[in-house]
Design an enzyme around this catalytic site. Structure first.
Site, mmCIF file in Angstrom:
data_model
loop_
_atom_site.group_PDB
_atom_site.id
_atom_site.type_symbol
_atom_site.label_atom_id
_atom_site.label_comp_id
_atom_site.label_asym_id
_atom_site.label_seq_id
_atom_site.Cartn_x
_atom_site.Cartn_y
_atom_site.Cartn_z
ATOM 1 C CG MET A 79 4.077 -3.921 -0.203
ATOM 2 S SD MET A 79 4.629 -5.017 1.126
ATOM 3 C CE MET A 79 6.195 -5.604 0.457
ATOM 4 C CG HIS A 80 3.475 -7.740 -3.739
ATOM 5 N ND1 HIS A 80 4.698 -7.991 -3.141
ATOM 6 C CD2 HIS A 80 2.536 -8.028 -2.800
ATOM 7 C CE1 HIS A 80 4.495 -8.413 -1.907
ATOM 8 N NE2 HIS A 80 3.204 -8.443 -1.669
ATOM 9 C CG ASP A 235 0.549 -2.106 2.018
ATOM 10 O OD1 ASP A 235 1.428 -2.984 2.187
ATOM 11 O OD2 ASP A 235 -0.483 -2.323 1.353
#
Length: 483
Positions: A79-80, A235
């Site tokens: 992520m991110h 995830d």
């Protein structure tokens, strides 16, 4: 047949499952992040493209009949990450990853603005996407001026597979641009970081079809032109789908590179001041909450490098029998910490070392420090109203039964150990594809795995571990400003 792709920080895993969700075959392709400066972590998105081609090429060669029968693909991703594209869809710079801390100042500035926490449901952490874009605007203005779209890693892989820009709710919730309660991009959150809605991908649910596989890729991998690609998931949400952790009280403890305590939520109940992450789940109408520590098995890997002893050998020295906390204390803040401290500057350390301290003492201290930090996460989750009723233990660290029992004792919750098989993010992504392509409902497809064992809390040692946890917890305020 269905494919789940798990785009990790160090490699991509492709999992092929049949119509019942049973794994048939898998392939892995590795790559690595780069660290151009201290605190920086980047990756070339072309590495992801080459990895998926290698993994699916391997499956096509070994299982041509099964690949020809694939109906849907789901992608899980770390992520991110900020993947910046120009108007032609060309990548402008390496993706800035989740564990990159360069934008700590920008994160603090955004976090202090009115309504930011209220809309996003979360603290603006340095690893989130929005502060990365503020950093780019300040330090790489020529690149910022050319940005036509920003995609998270999983969304970029969706774009490569379909030619369309779409992203799911669970992944998008970690950007600080999403109104997590409304499951929509927030004009206010975009505006304060200098972005606008046209730079965002189209939002879909994780089990909703976002586009069709490109014909050239279908031909390359021996697949039909009717393969559908669903929204996929971040995830942790994908892992939750893989183990059936969707609703209140159902969750898992992950002992991977980082550590996670996660539970599903039937409603939206953020508590951002606790540094708990409150995100949309990958299925409609559900959310999840999690506490995150940045160095779980990574702490043991670090000790392994320092001592020249493998992690497995260090764990063997501790043994499988839990005998209570040691005197040595370890603070697992090797890369800073998220829950509950939101502190990118704090660093780890040992306390109470003496001339008699040996590898076993230090290994036990590392395991205890990680377990104490996971207890911090559990306490923060409970403060938000979350229940921790039915938890699984997953990740590489669960090979140490003593570590699992230690965590169960500190959390006061039995931990189920799944039986052998695939049950992680790749399976969750494949399950999202199954639902999106009509193979079954969410309830029918996303079931918990069979267990090989349930590890109960050690009641005889609970008081000793509670006392040790209280002493350990007092260390953070004492050391956070020391440099």
């Amino acid at each position: 047949m269905y494919l789940g792709l798990d785009l990790g920080t160090s490699g991509l895993r492709a999992l092929l499952v049949d119509e019942g969700g049973t794994p048939v075959a898998s392939a892995v392709s590795a790559y690595a992040p780069t660290h151009p400066r201290p605190g920086w972590s980047e990756q070339d998105p072309e590495d992801w493209v080459q990895a998926v081609d290698a993994a699916l090429g391997e499956l096509a060669a070994a299982h041509p009949g099964e690949m020809a029968a694939v109906a849907g693909i789901g992608v899980s991703g770390h992520m991110h990450g900020a993947t910046l594209l120009d108007a032609d869809g060309t990548v402008l710079r390496p993706c800035i990853l989740w564990n990159d801390t360069r934008s700590a100042a920008e994160a603090a500035e955004l976090d202090a603005l009115e309504r930011v926490r209220a809309l996003s449901g979360n603290i603006v952490f340095p690893g989130f996407t929005a502060p990365k874009l503020v950093w780019v605007a300040r330090h790489e203005p020529e690149i910022f001026a050319r940005i036509a779209s920003v995609l998270l890693p999983a969304a970029y892989l969706n774009f490569h597979l379909t030619g369309e820009q779409f992203a799911d709710m669970s992944d998008s919730a970690g950007t600080s641009w999403l109104d997590v309660g409304a499951r929509a991009w927030s004009p206010r959150l975009l505006e304060v970081s200098g972005m606008c809605a046209v730079q965002m991908p189209r939002l879909v649910e994780g089990c909703e079809v976002g586009g069709a596989l490109r014909p050239d890729l279908a031909h390359r991998w021996g697949m039909t032109r009717t393969v559908q690609v669903v929204g996929g998931a971040g995830d942790n949400a994908a892992s939750a789908c893989g183990v059936g952790a969707l609703r209140d009280g159902a969750g898992f403890v992950s002992l991977g590179t980082s550590g996670v305590v996660l539970t599903g939520r039937d409603g939206y109940a953020p508590l951002p001041e606790s540094a708990v992450h409150t995100f949309c789940h990958a299925v409609p109408g559900q959310w999840y909450q999690m506490g995150v520590i940045l160095s779980a098995t990574d702490s043991l890997n670090w000790l392994s490098r320092i001592t020249g002893t493998t992690p497995a050998a260090l764990s063997q020295e501790v043994g499988d029998v839990l005998d209570g906390p040691g005197r040595v204390r370890f603070l697992p803040y090797l890369s800073g910490e998220r829950t509950p401290h939101n502190d990118s500057r704090v660093r780890g350390g040992f306390l109470n070392l003496d001339v008699g301290t040996d590898n076993r003492d230090m290994t036990r201290a590392v395991m205890e420090g990680v377990a104490f930090a996971l207890r911090d996460c559990a306490e923060a989750l409970r403060a938000s109203g979350a229940r921790l009723d039915h938890l699984l233990a997953v990740g590489g660290g669960t090979r140490s039964r003593a570590w699992v029992e230690m965590i169960a004792t500190l959390l006061g919750v039995p931990l189920g150990l799944p039986d052998k098989g695939d049950f992680g993010a790749a399976l969750g992504a494949a399950r999202l594809a199954m639902v999106g392509c009509g193979a079954g409902s969410v309830n029918e497809v996303m079931t918990p795995p069979p267990l090989r064992e349930t590890v109960e809390p050690n009641v005889a040692l609970s008081a000793a571990y509670d006392e040790a946890y209280a002493a350990w917890r007092a260390a953070y305020p004492a050391i956070r400003d020391l440099r």
